[in-house]
Motif scaffolding. Sequence first.
Motif, PDB file in Angstrom:
ATOM      1  N   GLY A 145     -15.079   0.207  -0.405  1.00 43.97           N
ATOM      2  CA  GLY A 145     -14.122   0.117  -1.495  1.00 43.97           C
ATOM      3  C   GLY A 145     -13.152   1.278  -1.439  1.00 43.97           C
ATOM      4  O   GLY A 145     -13.349   2.239  -0.686  1.00 43.97           O
ATOM      5  N   TYR A 146     -12.073   1.168  -2.230  1.00 43.22           N
ATOM      6  CA  TYR A 146     -11.106   2.269  -2.271  1.00 43.22           C
ATOM      7  C   TYR A 146     -10.387   2.263  -3.611  1.00 43.22           C
ATOM      8  O   TYR A 146     -10.396   1.264  -4.348  1.00 43.22           O
ATOM      9  CB  TYR A 146     -10.114   2.170  -1.115  1.00 43.22           C
ATOM     10  CG  TYR A 146      -8.977   1.194  -1.325  1.00 43.22           C
ATOM     11  CD1 TYR A 146      -7.730   1.615  -1.791  1.00 43.22           C
ATOM     12  CD2 TYR A 146      -9.134  -0.169  -1.060  1.00 43.22           C
ATOM     13  CE1 TYR A 146      -6.692   0.726  -1.979  1.00 43.22           C
ATOM     14  CE2 TYR A 146      -8.101  -1.067  -1.242  1.00 43.22           C
ATOM     15  CZ  TYR A 146      -6.874  -0.615  -1.704  1.00 43.22           C
ATOM     16  OH  TYR A 146      -5.837  -1.502  -1.898  1.00 43.22           O
ATOM     17  N   ALA A 147      -9.765   3.392  -3.914  1.00 43.41           N
ATOM     18  CA  ALA A 147      -9.006   3.516  -5.150  1.00 43.41           C
ATOM     19  C   ALA A 147      -7.765   4.354  -4.906  1.00 43.41           C
ATOM     20  O   ALA A 147      -7.791   5.320  -4.131  1.00 43.41           O
ATOM     21  CB  ALA A 147      -9.852   4.141  -6.249  1.00 43.41           C
ATOM     22  N   ILE A 148      -6.680   3.978  -5.565  1.00 47.63           N
ATOM     23  CA  ILE A 148      -5.456   4.777  -5.601  1.00 47.63           C
ATOM     24  C   ILE A 148      -5.194   5.107  -7.061  1.00 47.63           C
ATOM     25  O   ILE A 148      -5.036   4.200  -7.890  1.00 47.63           O
ATOM     26  CB  ILE A 148      -4.248   4.020  -5.015  1.00 47.63           C
ATOM     27  CG1 ILE A 148      -4.502   3.636  -3.560  1.00 47.63           C
ATOM     28  CG2 ILE A 148      -2.978   4.866  -5.128  1.00 47.63           C
ATOM     29  CD1 ILE A 148      -3.414   2.757  -2.969  1.00 47.63           C
ATOM     30  N   CYS A 149      -5.163   6.379  -7.381  1.00 50.21           N
ATOM     31  CA  CYS A 149      -4.856   6.836  -8.729  1.00 50.21           C
ATOM     32  C   CYS A 149      -3.663   7.785  -8.660  1.00 50.21           C
ATOM     33  O   CYS A 149      -3.536   8.556  -7.699  1.00 50.21           O
ATOM     34  CB  CYS A 149      -6.049   7.549  -9.360  1.00 50.21           C
ATOM     35  SG  CYS A 149      -7.467   6.470  -9.680  1.00 50.21           S
ATOM     36  N   GLY A 150      -2.804   7.723  -9.654  1.00 50.82           N
ATOM     37  CA  GLY A 150      -1.623   8.577  -9.657  1.00 50.82           C
ATOM     38  C   GLY A 150      -1.438   9.251 -10.994  1.00 50.82           C
ATOM     39  O   GLY A 150      -2.027   8.846 -12.004  1.00 50.82           O
ATOM     40  N   ARG A 151      -0.632  10.285 -10.993  1.00 47.84           N
ATOM     41  CA  ARG A 151      -0.305  10.956 -12.256  1.00 47.84           C
ATOM     42  C   ARG A 151       1.146  11.405 -12.242  1.00 47.84           C
ATOM     43  O   ARG A 151       1.700  11.760 -11.200  1.00 47.84           O
ATOM     44  CB  ARG A 151      -1.231  12.135 -12.519  1.00 47.84           C
ATOM     45  CG  ARG A 151      -1.334  13.164 -11.436  1.00 47.84           C
ATOM     46  CD  ARG A 151      -2.359  14.251 -11.776  1.00 47.84           C
ATOM     47  NE  ARG A 151      -2.561  15.165 -10.671  1.00 47.84           N
ATOM     48  CZ  ARG A 151      -1.804  16.248 -10.454  1.00 47.84           C
ATOM     49  NH1 ARG A 151      -0.822  16.533 -11.292  1.00 47.84           N
ATOM     50  NH2 ARG A 151      -2.041  17.030  -9.419  1.00 47.84           N
ATOM     51  N   LEU A 174       0.837  -1.200   0.000  1.00 49.99           N
ATOM     52  CA  LEU A 174       0.000   0.000   0.000  1.00 49.99           C
ATOM     53  C   LEU A 174       0.869   1.246   0.000  1.00 49.99           C
ATOM     54  O   LEU A 174       0.626   2.195  -0.768  1.00 49.99           O
ATOM     55  CB  LEU A 174      -0.911  -0.015   1.225  1.00 49.99           C
ATOM     56  CG  LEU A 174      -1.835   1.194   1.401  1.00 49.99           C
ATOM     57  CD1 LEU A 174      -2.822   1.301   0.257  1.00 49.99           C
ATOM     58  CD2 LEU A 174      -2.585   1.102   2.731  1.00 49.99           C
ATOM     59  N   ARG A 175       1.875   1.254   0.823  1.00 53.24           N
ATOM     60  CA  ARG A 175       2.769   2.412   0.880  1.00 53.24           C
ATOM     61  C   ARG A 175       3.480   2.626  -0.447  1.00 53.24           C
ATOM     62  O   ARG A 175       3.614   3.766  -0.920  1.00 53.24           O
ATOM     63  CB  ARG A 175       3.796   2.222   2.001  1.00 53.24           C
ATOM     64  CG  ARG A 175       4.673   3.457   2.249  1.00 53.24           C
ATOM     65  CD  ARG A 175       5.649   3.211   3.379  1.00 53.24           C
ATOM     66  NE  ARG A 175       6.653   2.205   3.014  1.00 53.24           N
ATOM     67  CZ  ARG A 175       7.611   1.799   3.840  1.00 53.24           C
ATOM     68  NH1 ARG A 175       7.662   2.255   5.080  1.00 53.24           N
ATOM     69  NH2 ARG A 175       8.495   0.890   3.445  1.00 53.24           N
ATOM     70  N   ASP A 176       3.924   1.539  -1.082  1.00 53.55           N
ATOM     71  CA  ASP A 176       4.585   1.656  -2.378  1.00 53.55           C
ATOM     72  C   ASP A 176       3.651   2.269  -3.423  1.00 53.55           C
ATOM     73  O   ASP A 176       4.051   3.126  -4.213  1.00 53.55           O
ATOM     74  CB  ASP A 176       5.062   0.289  -2.865  1.00 53.55           C
ATOM     75  CG  ASP A 176       6.414  -0.096  -2.291  1.00 53.55           C
ATOM     76  OD1 ASP A 176       7.038   0.756  -1.619  1.00 53.55           O
ATOM     77  OD2 ASP A 176       6.844  -1.237  -2.519  1.00 53.55           O
ATOM     78  N   ALA A 177       2.397   1.816  -3.440  1.00 53.38           N
ATOM     79  CA  ALA A 177       1.433   2.345  -4.403  1.00 53.38           C
ATOM     80  C   ALA A 177       1.200   3.834  -4.192  1.00 53.38           C
ATOM     81  O   ALA A 177       1.041   4.596  -5.154  1.00 53.38           O
ATOM     82  CB  ALA A 177       0.120   1.584  -4.307  1.00 53.38           C
ATOM     83  N   LEU A 178       1.186   4.266  -2.940  1.00 49.33           N
ATOM     84  CA  LEU A 178       0.940   5.670  -2.629  1.00 49.33           C
ATOM     85  C   LEU A 178       2.131   6.563  -2.964  1.00 49.33           C
ATOM     86  O   LEU A 178       1.982   7.783  -3.048  1.00 49.33           O
ATOM     87  CB  LEU A 178       0.581   5.826  -1.149  1.00 49.33           C
ATOM     88  CG  LEU A 178      -0.772   5.242  -0.735  1.00 49.33           C
ATOM     89  CD1 LEU A 178      -0.915   5.265   0.789  1.00 49.33           C
ATOM     90  CD2 LEU A 178      -1.917   6.003  -1.395  1.00 49.33           C
ATOM     91  N   HIS A 179       3.298   5.967  -3.151  1.00 52.23           N
ATOM     92  CA  HIS A 179       4.494   6.745  -3.469  1.00 52.23           C
ATOM     93  C   HIS A 179       5.037   6.446  -4.871  1.00 52.23           C
ATOM     94  O   HIS A 179       6.156   6.844  -5.197  1.00 52.23           O
ATOM     95  CB  HIS A 179       5.582   6.485  -2.426  1.00 52.23           C
ATOM     96  CG  HIS A 179       5.261   7.035  -1.065  1.00 52.23           C
ATOM     97  ND1 HIS A 179       4.526   6.326  -0.137  1.00 52.23           N
ATOM     98  CD2 HIS A 179       5.540   8.227  -0.486  1.00 52.23           C
ATOM     99  CE1 HIS A 179       4.378   7.057   0.963  1.00 52.23           C
ATOM    100  NE2 HIS A 179       4.971   8.213   0.774  1.00 52.23           N
ATOM    101  N   ALA A 180       4.251   5.777  -5.685  1.00 50.56           N
ATOM    102  CA  ALA A 180       4.733   5.374  -7.003  1.00 50.56           C
ATOM    103  C   ALA A 180       4.756   6.520  -8.001  1.00 50.56           C
ATOM    104  O   ALA A 180       5.478   6.464  -9.004  1.00 50.56           O
ATOM    105  CB  ALA A 180       3.874   4.230  -7.545  1.00 50.56           C
ATOM    106  N   THR A 181       3.959   7.556  -7.776  1.00 46.83           N
ATOM    107  CA  THR A 181       3.884   8.694  -8.693  1.00 46.83           C
ATOM    108  C   THR A 181       4.010   9.994  -7.907  1.00 46.83           C
ATOM    109  O   THR A 181       3.727  10.036  -6.707  1.00 46.83           O
ATOM    110  CB  THR A 181       2.550   8.692  -9.454  1.00 46.83           C
ATOM    111  OG1 THR A 181       1.465   8.637  -8.508  1.00 46.83           O
ATOM    112  CG2 THR A 181       2.456   7.503 -10.399  1.00 46.83           C
ATOM    113  N   PRO A 182       4.400  11.081  -8.597  1.00 45.56           N
ATOM    114  CA  PRO A 182       4.555  12.360  -7.890  1.00 45.56           C
ATOM    115  C   PRO A 182       3.261  12.887  -7.273  1.00 45.56           C
ATOM    116  O   PRO A 182       3.289  13.561  -6.245  1.00 45.56           O
ATOM    117  CB  PRO A 182       5.056  13.308  -8.991  1.00 45.56           C
ATOM    118  CG  PRO A 182       5.674  12.417 -10.016  1.00 45.56           C
ATOM    119  CD  PRO A 182       4.862  11.163  -9.991  1.00 45.56           C
TER     120      PRO A 182
END
Length: 239
Positions: free
Chosen positions: A157-163, A133-141
């Motif tokens: 439910g939940y979602a992690i989106c990055g850009r 989870l931590r890796d996913a939250l820090h995978a993008t700026p």
Amino acid sequence: MGVPSVSVIRRGRERVRAAPWRGDGAVALITVTPEAPFLSADFVRHCLSTLAGQGFSRVVTGALSPLEQAGFLAAGFGVEEQLHLLGLDLTGTLPPLPRTPRLARVPARRRTDVLSVDRAAFSEFWRFDELALRDALHATPAVRFRMAARRWGPVDGYAICGRSGGRGYVQRLAVHPEAQGRGTGRRLLLDGLHWMASHGVGRALVNTQTTNQGALALYRAVGFREEPVGLSVLSAGLS
């Protein structure tokens, strides 16, 4: 219990990140970095030797493109799981954002609830632990981390989106089986896509297992289309 640490294996300009896979001390996850995505077979063998010396008995990779797989396959890795890679042009008109269910930011105190949803939604191999989870939250700026939950109720439910630059990523989307069929996944997905589009992102990508027909149907329903080439997760045993 603390979160397992992430280490970096490097030699020259080649490097990977390594950590225990989903909290399993016998299995290591190695992830290529954006700065060095294409690794030589010789360096991959060096990684295997290093991880064997640390006591691991098996190694899995993150999702890799065919070009990224070459060095791993030459070093003896095999395909563990194949994934669909889907893309969506965000310069057009997105489907409207549903008003319900209610979404909220995920506070630190509710991360345990989010991980409970993840365990219910995915098979054992794919489940997130705190490190993943931590890796996913820090995978993008930039990242958007939202949950569907009533103020004092359970997380549905939940979602992690990055850009990053002009590219967006749906990094994780999970809905508890008991909450499926209520539009929760669509609401979470479109929330992330509208966020990407509002920040000038031109294209979004997502990957999912080839057997996950529910997720594929949802992604296709909002406009995602399969890319010409998919991804694979690779694995290798350590003697």
